[in-house]
Each structure stands twice: as C-alpha cells, then as structure tokens.
Design an enzyme around this catalytic site. Structure first.
Site, short mmCIF file in Angstrom:
data_model
loop_
_atom_site.label_atom_id
_atom_site.label_comp_id
_atom_site.label_asym_id
_atom_site.label_seq_id
_atom_site.Cartn_x
_atom_site.Cartn_y
_atom_site.Cartn_z
N GLY A 164 12.44 12.47 -7.54
CA GLY A 164 13.27 11.30 -7.79
C GLY A 164 14.44 11.66 -8.69
N GLY A 183 17.47 9.52 -10.44
CA GLY A 183 18.23 8.30 -10.66
C GLY A 183 19.38 8.60 -11.60
N LYS A 237 8.57 12.66 -15.75
CA LYS A 237 9.88 12.00 -15.76
C LYS A 237 10.65 12.42 -17.00
CE LYS A 237 12.07 7.42 -15.63
NZ LYS A 237 11.87 5.97 -15.42
N GLY A 252 2.92 7.35 -1.48
CA GLY A 252 3.74 6.37 -0.79
C GLY A 252 5.19 6.45 -1.22
N ASP A 303 14.18 -4.51 -15.21
CA ASP A 303 14.99 -3.79 -14.19
C ASP A 303 14.20 -3.80 -12.88
OD1 ASP A 303 17.10 -2.34 -13.08
OD2 ASP A 303 16.25 -0.40 -13.64
N ASN A 349 12.05 -0.31 -7.70
CA ASN A 349 11.09 0.06 -8.73
C ASN A 349 9.68 -0.47 -8.46
OD1 ASN A 349 12.81 1.66 -10.24
ND2 ASN A 349 13.64 -0.10 -11.38
N ASP A 397 9.14 2.55 -13.67
CA ASP A 397 10.47 2.56 -14.29
C ASP A 397 10.63 1.48 -15.36
OD1 ASP A 397 13.03 3.40 -14.75
OD2 ASP A 397 13.86 2.78 -12.81
#
Ligand SMILES: Nc1ncnc2c1ncn2[C@@H]1O[C@H](COP(=O)(O)OP(=O)(O)O)[C@@H](O)[C@H]1O
Ligand SMILES: [Mg+2]
Length: 290
Positions: free
Chosen positions: A104, A106, A123, A192, A227, A232, A244
């Site tokens: 991921g 972002g 993360k 997923g 958010d 998310n 997130d």
C-alpha cells in the site's frame, strides 16, 4: 519530500556496523540540525572525518541519507533511512523475521507485508512538509522549533494510530495491533482488498450494516475514525475491517459531530451510488450517537 525507493531487505543486510553507527548518530543529531555537518557526525561516532565521509557515501548510495551543500554542507536523514532504522529495531526485537513486498502506498504512509510470528502488515507513517500543516492544526503539542518536524509528526501519527487500534481491538473489527517502533506500526495482515477495489458484493446491505455497527462500537469506545470511506474499509470474504486510524478524534473534540457525520456520509454515498442501498444519514447518525 523527495520520491524514495522502496525498502529492501538486501540494502539493510548490506549495512555494516559503522554504517549503522553513522545512521543512528545522524538520527539523533537531526534534533539539533536541519543539515548535520560531517564534523559533528565524526565527533558523535568517534570515527575519523575520512571514515565518517566514507560511511555517509555508502548511506547516500543506498538512498538512506541526503547531502546538500546549501545552505551549508551537511547531511540529512530521509524517510527511507528512518524506515530502515525502524525495521532493523523490529527485527532485533524479534517482532519481524522478514520483509515482504509493498502492499500500500498512500500520501502519508507506506505499507509492507512482513513475517513475524504470523503474517503482518508494517505501516511506515510518512507525514511530510505538506501535510505537516494540518497535523499541526489538530495537535497543538508539536514544538514549533523542532528541526525535523517530519520525523516528529510521523511518529505522532504512528502513535495515534496505534492507540486507536489498541483501544478498539478486538471489539471493533480493526487489524490487531502488534508493535510500534519509531514511526512504524506492525499489525495483523488483513486479506482481501479495500471496498473501492473489491468485486461486487453479494449482500451489500449486510456489509453496510457491519460497517455501521463497527462505527457505532468505535464511537462507544470513544473513537471517531475521521477519514472513513470505501478506501479505508477492507473486505476479506464476508469480514469487514476498518483501517487507517491516525487522524481519529474523540467524542469531546470540537468537530466530533461533523467528523462522524462525514465518515458516515462517505460510506452511505458509496453504497447508494454503487449498490443503490439507501439509508437516511440523519437516522444513522442518531442511532450511532444514541
Ligand atoms: N493491516 C493491513 N493489512 C493489509 N493491507 C493493509 C493493512 N493496512 C493497510 N493496508 C493496505 O495499505 C493501504 C494503505 O494503508 P492505509 O492505512 O489506508 O494508509 P494511507 O491511506 O494513509 O496510505 C491500504 O489501502 C491497504 O491496501
Ligand atoms: Mg487509507
């Protein structure tokens, strides 16, 4: 912030003890300088100037450090270097055994797959100059005169997300929090994909109810996502997981109600547009708060 290369386990393995000594000293000195002079690095590591310069060269080659001659000759840590230090610490603690691929990317984070006791997601929070402005608005305890606001803000962001996950797990479907190190958090790897990319749902109203129940339970635990959107929410089979959380607010926040309404509105709008499942925003918000 500059574009950076993804982290690589090979780069980390190629670092020698003196490379690491210099990288760690640079991290510490970033609190005092925007650009750290080589003399200070040599002093802090007790290496000769020549050795320190050689090590800095190796770190620059590996894209962990930057050099600039303006406004004066000095070195700076960059996100890739900070990520490397966090990763190394997690490995030494035994939390992490292997680094996998980037899953991921972002505007404020890089997420990698990894292997701990079980598969995990790592993360790395990257709160850069641009977004630092808004962080400062939300969090008035960032010292104005810190020399490296991005390191500080990234760490705060990771702490905030880790705190939300710790408060919410396991009552609310969020990734299980496993560890935090510097600006990085380690959490359960969710299978997923995010709702915006998922194939058409078999039972959209059921999934919508699951999401709204999760929002309600989080609210009861004192956490508003702030958010939330189809980007998310992850869906793995018929399990939903809300991800997130760094920008969460509590119910006492002056904008709490507006944040909650926007979260719910984003989800309702997605389900209405894509699946023609319609709910009244007002009623949903009232039932969540009530
Ligand atoms: N625990 C997790 N398990 C699996 N994938 C994740 C996990 N956390 C994040 N991701 C993936 O990484 C992407 C970015 O993570 P996210 O937390 O949404 O940060 P941001 O949107 O700020 O970059 C997500 O869209 C998702 O695809
Ligand atoms: Mg996201």
């Amino acid at each position: 912030m500059m574009e950076e290369m993804p982290l690589s386990a090979d780069v980390i393995r190629s670092l020698q003890p003196y490379d690491l000594r210099v990288l760690l000293a640079l991290e510490r000195l970033m609190h005092r300088f925007e650009w750290v002079p080589v003399e200070d690095l040599a002093g802090a590591t007790r290496l000769s100037l020549k050795e320190a310069e050689y090590r800095l060269g190796r770190l620059i080659e590996r894209d962990l450090v930057r050099f600039d001659a303006v406004p004066y000759r000095g070195y700076a840590l960059i996100f890739n270097g900070l990520d490397t230090l966090a990763l190394r610490a997690l490995t030494r603690r035994g939390t992490l055994r292997a680094l996998g691929s980037l899953i991921g990317e972002g505007k404020e984070a890089l997420v990698y797959e990894g292997l701990g006791v079980a598969p995990v997601a790592i993360k790395f929070h990257h709160v850069g100059q641009r977004s630092f402005q808004s962080v400062r608005l939300n969090r008035d305890y960032i010292p104005e005169r810190t020399h490296c606001p991005w390191i500080f803000a990234s760490r705060l962001s990771a702490e905030a997300e880790f705190e939300a996950l710790s408060r919410l797990y396991p009552r609310v479907p969020v990734p299980e929090p496993i560890a935090m190190e510097r600006h990085a958090i380690v959490m359960e790897l969710i299978g997923g994909t995010t709702l915006n990319r998922a194939a058409d749902l078999d039972h959209p109203p059921v999934v919508l109810d699951d999401i709204l129940n999760a929002v309600q339970e989080a609210y009861r635990q004192g956490v508003i996502h702030n958010d939330l959107s189809e980007f998310n929410v992850m869906i793995d089979g018929d399990r939903i997981v809300l991800i997130d959380w760094p920008q969460w607010v509590g119910p006492d926040h002056p904008n709490a109600r507006a944040c909650l309404e926007r979260d719910i509105n984003n989800i309702l709008t997605f389900f209405s547009r894509k699946y023609r499942v319609n709910r009244s925003l007002k009623q949903v918000v009232e039932s969540v708060v009530g």
